[in-house]
Motif scaffolding. Structure first.
Motif, PDB file in Angstrom:
ATOM      1  N   LEU A  84       0.772  -1.101   0.252  1.00  0.00           N
ATOM      2  CA  LEU A  84       0.121   0.107   0.012  1.00  0.00           C
ATOM      3  C   LEU A  84       0.971   0.725  -0.287  1.00  0.00           C
ATOM      4  N   GLN A  85       2.109   0.991   0.899  1.00  0.00           N
ATOM      5  CA  GLN A  85       3.444   2.580   0.473  1.00  0.00           C
ATOM      6  C   GLN A  85       3.703   2.431  -0.432  1.00  0.00           C
ATOM      7  N   TRP A  86       3.896   1.732  -1.052  1.00  0.00           N
ATOM      8  CA  TRP A  86       4.800   1.649  -2.399  1.00  0.00           C
ATOM      9  C   TRP A  86       3.613   2.053  -3.307  1.00  0.00           C
ATOM     10  N   ILE A  87       2.395   1.774  -3.404  1.00  0.00           N
ATOM     11  CA  ILE A  87       1.065   2.121  -4.364  1.00  0.00           C
ATOM     12  C   ILE A  87       1.057   3.863  -3.792  1.00  0.00           C
ATOM     13  N   GLU A  88       1.690   4.415  -3.111  1.00  0.00           N
ATOM     14  CA  GLU A  88       0.775   5.589  -2.627  1.00  0.00           C
ATOM     15  C   GLU A  88       1.788   6.238  -3.407  1.00  0.00           C
ATOM     16  N   VAL A  89       3.086   5.853  -3.175  1.00  0.00           N
ATOM     17  CA  VAL A  89       4.091   6.839  -3.834  1.00  0.00           C
ATOM     18  C   VAL A  89       4.716   6.356  -4.966  1.00  0.00           C
ATOM     19  N   LYS A  90       3.906   5.739  -5.932  1.00  0.00           N
ATOM     20  CA  LYS A  90       4.948   4.868  -6.745  1.00  0.00           C
ATOM     21  C   LYS A  90       3.857   5.674  -8.795  1.00  0.00           C
ATOM     22  N   GLU A  91       4.236   6.511  -9.115  1.00  0.00           N
ATOM     23  CA  GLU A  91       3.868   7.539 -10.285  1.00  0.00           C
ATOM     24  C   GLU A  91       3.789   6.367 -11.131  1.00  0.00           C
ATOM     25  N   GLY A  92       2.406   6.219 -11.913  1.00  0.00           N
ATOM     26  CA  GLY A  92       2.514   5.581 -13.155  1.00  0.00           C
ATOM     27  C   GLY A  92       1.678   4.346 -13.585  1.00  0.00           C
ATOM     28  N   LEU A  93       1.202   4.316 -11.932  1.00  0.00           N
ATOM     29  CA  LEU A  93       0.951   2.488 -12.094  1.00  0.00           C
ATOM     30  C   LEU A  93      -0.755   2.816 -13.234  1.00  0.00           C
ATOM     31  N   PRO A  94      -1.437   1.564 -13.307  1.00  0.00           N
ATOM     32  CA  PRO A  94      -2.533   1.505 -13.999  1.00  0.00           C
ATOM     33  C   PRO A  94      -4.054   2.964 -12.578  1.00  0.00           C
ATOM     34  N   ALA A  95      -4.725   2.982 -13.557  1.00  0.00           N
ATOM     35  CA  ALA A  95      -5.908   3.944 -12.696  1.00  0.00           C
ATOM     36  C   ALA A  95      -6.493   3.109 -11.271  1.00  0.00           C
ATOM     37  N   ILE A  96      -6.303   1.729 -11.990  1.00  0.00           N
ATOM     38  CA  ILE A  96      -7.049   0.570 -10.970  1.00  0.00           C
ATOM     39  C   ILE A  96      -6.277   0.770  -9.815  1.00  0.00           C
ATOM     40  N   PHE A  97      -5.191   1.196  -9.598  1.00  0.00           N
ATOM     41  CA  PHE A  97      -4.126   1.060  -8.363  1.00  0.00           C
ATOM     42  C   PHE A  97      -4.933   1.949  -7.522  1.00  0.00           C
ATOM     43  N   TYR A  98      -4.209   3.337  -8.228  1.00  0.00           N
ATOM     44  CA  TYR A  98      -5.032   4.211  -6.987  1.00  0.00           C
ATOM     45  C   TYR A  98      -6.600   4.701  -6.967  1.00  0.00           C
ATOM     46  N   GLU A  99      -7.297   3.754  -7.826  1.00  0.00           N
ATOM     47  CA  GLU A  99      -8.868   4.281  -7.032  1.00  0.00           C
ATOM     48  C   GLU A  99      -9.399   2.960  -6.692  1.00  0.00           C
ATOM     49  N   GLU A 100      -8.454   1.938  -6.450  1.00  0.00           N
ATOM     50  CA  GLU A 100      -8.831   0.071  -5.382  1.00  0.00           C
ATOM     51  C   GLU A 100      -7.380  -0.063  -4.496  1.00  0.00           C
ATOM     52  N   PRO A 101      -6.817   1.668  -4.345  1.00  0.00           N
ATOM     53  CA  PRO A 101      -4.956   1.079  -3.307  1.00  0.00           C
ATOM     54  C   PRO A 101      -5.764  -0.618  -2.440  1.00  0.00           C
ATOM     55  N   LYS A 102      -6.201  -0.401  -1.952  1.00  0.00           N
ATOM     56  CA  LYS A 102      -5.795  -1.445  -0.991  1.00  0.00           C
ATOM     57  C   LYS A 102      -6.155  -2.589  -1.507  1.00  0.00           C
ATOM     58  N   ARG A 103      -7.635  -3.206  -2.377  1.00  0.00           N
ATOM     59  CA  ARG A 103      -7.689  -3.904  -3.110  1.00  0.00           C
ATOM     60  C   ARG A 103      -6.195  -4.832  -3.997  1.00  0.00           C
ATOM     61  N   MET A 104      -5.944  -3.695  -4.066  1.00  0.00           N
ATOM     62  CA  MET A 104      -4.253  -4.150  -5.567  1.00  0.00           C
ATOM     63  C   MET A 104      -2.748  -5.009  -3.901  1.00  0.00           C
ATOM     64  N   SER A 105      -3.432  -3.770  -3.400  1.00  0.00           N
ATOM     65  CA  SER A 105      -2.094  -3.998  -2.416  1.00  0.00           C
ATOM     66  C   SER A 105      -1.567  -5.356  -1.758  1.00  0.00           C
ATOM     67  N   PHE A 106      -3.217  -6.077  -2.104  1.00  0.00           N
ATOM     68  CA  PHE A 106      -3.792  -6.855  -0.726  1.00  0.00           C
ATOM     69  C   PHE A 106      -3.555  -8.324  -2.532  1.00  0.00           C
ATOM     70  N   ALA A 107      -3.468  -7.971  -3.136  1.00  0.00           N
ATOM     71  CA  ALA A 107      -3.907  -8.917  -4.335  1.00  0.00           C
ATOM     72  C   ALA A 107      -1.683  -8.938  -4.765  1.00  0.00           C
ATOM     73  N   ILE A 108      -1.329  -8.223  -5.047  1.00  0.00           N
ATOM     74  CA  ILE A 108       0.116  -7.447  -5.065  1.00  0.00           C
ATOM     75  C   ILE A 108       1.100  -9.175  -4.015  1.00  0.00           C
ATOM     76  N   ALA A 109       0.833  -8.265  -2.436  1.00  0.00           N
ATOM     77  CA  ALA A 109       1.453  -8.674  -1.397  1.00  0.00           C
ATOM     78  C   ALA A 109       0.766 -11.337  -1.729  1.00  0.00           C
ATOM     79  N   HIS A 110       0.021 -10.922  -1.945  1.00  0.00           N
ATOM     80  CA  HIS A 110      -1.026 -12.799  -2.572  1.00  0.00           C
ATOM     81  C   HIS A 110       0.124 -12.873  -3.683  1.00  0.00           C
ATOM     82  N   LYS A 111       0.453 -12.364  -4.780  1.00  0.00           N
ATOM     83  CA  LYS A 111       1.246 -12.416  -5.557  1.00  0.00           C
ATOM     84  C   LYS A 111       2.630 -13.217  -4.836  1.00  0.00           C
ATOM     85  N   VAL A 112       2.996 -11.758  -4.503  1.00  0.00           N
ATOM     86  CA  VAL A 112       4.388 -11.919  -3.707  1.00  0.00           C
ATOM     87  C   VAL A 112       5.006 -13.010  -2.952  1.00  0.00           C
TER      88      VAL A 112
END
Length: 123
Positions: free
Chosen positions: A36-64
């Motif tokens: 989530l912290q990474w999403i908050e500071v990272k520029e240039g991600l697809p819009a869905i990352f900024y629209e649903e940052p918590k959901r995306m942070s869990f998806a990334i964490a699960h994959k990692v």
């Protein structure tokens, strides 16, 4: 420092940027706050990352947590730190030493030789 290696210290994530990481931890939710912290500071991600940052942070964490991060990959060819350090050593330091002059260079050389001798005799 040994005869054939030098250890450099940096941000904890530096190693993983260069080498990737294996799967884990078993509870992927432990990684989600960092993603989530990474999403908050990272520029240039697809819009869905900024629209649903918590959901995306869990998806990334699960994959990692389940697959790890392979380096090199399509977003990181590896050598992201080594290439910068190598360039600094090969280009910046020689220019800096040229500007500093012979007197400073001889003092610096004596200091470095002294440090290396101390390290090698202590090993």
């Amino acid at each position: 420092m040994t005869k054939s290696s030098l250890i450099m210290y940096g941000a904890p994530h530096s190693y993983y940027m260069e080498h990737g990481r294996g799967p884990g931890p078993a509870d992927y939710r432990k990684l989600a706050p960092f993603m989530l912290q990474w999403i908050e500071v990272k520029e240039g991600l697809p819009a869905i990352f900024y629209e649903e940052p918590k959901r995306m942070s869990f998806a990334i964490a699960h994959k990692v947590a389940t697959q790890g991060i392979k380096v090199p990959n399509e977003h990181n060819q590896g050598e992201v730190l080594n290439s910068v350090i190598d360039d600094f050593i090969k280009t910046v330091i020689p220019k800096m030493l040229d500007e500093l002059g012979d007197v400073f260079l001889s003092r610096l050389r004596a200091d470095i030789v002294g440090i290396l001798k101390n390290e090698l005799t202590a090993a």
